[in-house]
Enzyme design. Structure first.
Site, PDB file in Angstrom:
ATOM      1  N   CYS A  16      42.557  36.917  31.262  1.00  0.00           N
ATOM      2  CA  CYS A  16      43.349  38.049  31.119  1.00  0.00           C
ATOM      3  C   CYS A  16      44.445  37.508  30.226  1.00  0.00           C
ATOM      4  O   CYS A  16      44.419  36.472  29.645  1.00  0.00           O
ATOM      5  CB  CYS A  16      44.001  38.332  32.406  1.00  0.00           C
ATOM      6  SG  CYS A  16      45.205  37.338  32.920  1.00  0.00           S
ATOM      7  N   ASP A  17      45.363  38.426  29.735  1.00  0.00           N
ATOM      8  CA  ASP A  17      46.608  38.183  28.907  1.00  0.00           C
ATOM      9  C   ASP A  17      47.997  37.964  29.680  1.00  0.00           C
ATOM     10  O   ASP A  17      48.453  36.967  29.560  1.00  0.00           O
ATOM     11  CB  ASP A  17      46.489  39.132  27.876  1.00  0.00           C
ATOM     12  CG  ASP A  17      47.469  38.728  26.691  1.00  0.00           C
ATOM     13  OD1 ASP A  17      47.559  37.537  26.495  1.00  0.00           O
ATOM     14  OD2 ASP A  17      48.068  39.704  26.131  1.00  0.00           O
TER      15      ASP A  17
END
Length: 102
Positions: A16-17
């Site tokens: 994810c970011d």
């Protein structure tokens, strides 16, 4: 596209970011689904994907960044955190020991 052999997957990374809860929930769901398969499922920021991953699943908009971090590891993009067909294909291939195009 690459062919992914589910019988060779031992470590799956959900990348994810922003560290939002949705990707953590997906990782938790995948851990439960793949527990009997003996696959380790981990959550990681895109920039820190471990080099020993066998496959990475990440949101569509992060797929190219993930490929840049781990160019030799298959990256499977998804749109939906729950019920995405691309993730479902990977899970099925792991559970069945079959192959899938990713």
């Amino acid at each position: 596209m690459a062919t992914l052999d589910g019988s060779n997957i031992k470590k799956l990374i959900v990348a994810c970011d922003a560290g939002m809860g949705s990707s953590v929930m997906l990782a938790s769901t995948l851990k439960k689904q793949l527990k009997k398969s003996g696959v380790t499922v981990e959550h990681s920021p895109v920039a820190e994907i471990p080099a020993d991953a066998d496959v990475v699943v990440t949101q569509n908009n992060l797929a190219e960044r993930a490929r840049g971090v781990v160019p030799n590891i298959p990256v499977v993009p998804f749109q939906l955190f729950m019920g995405d067909p691309n993730v479902a294909k990977v899970v099925k291939a792991i559970q069945d020991g079959s192959t899938v195009e990713v």
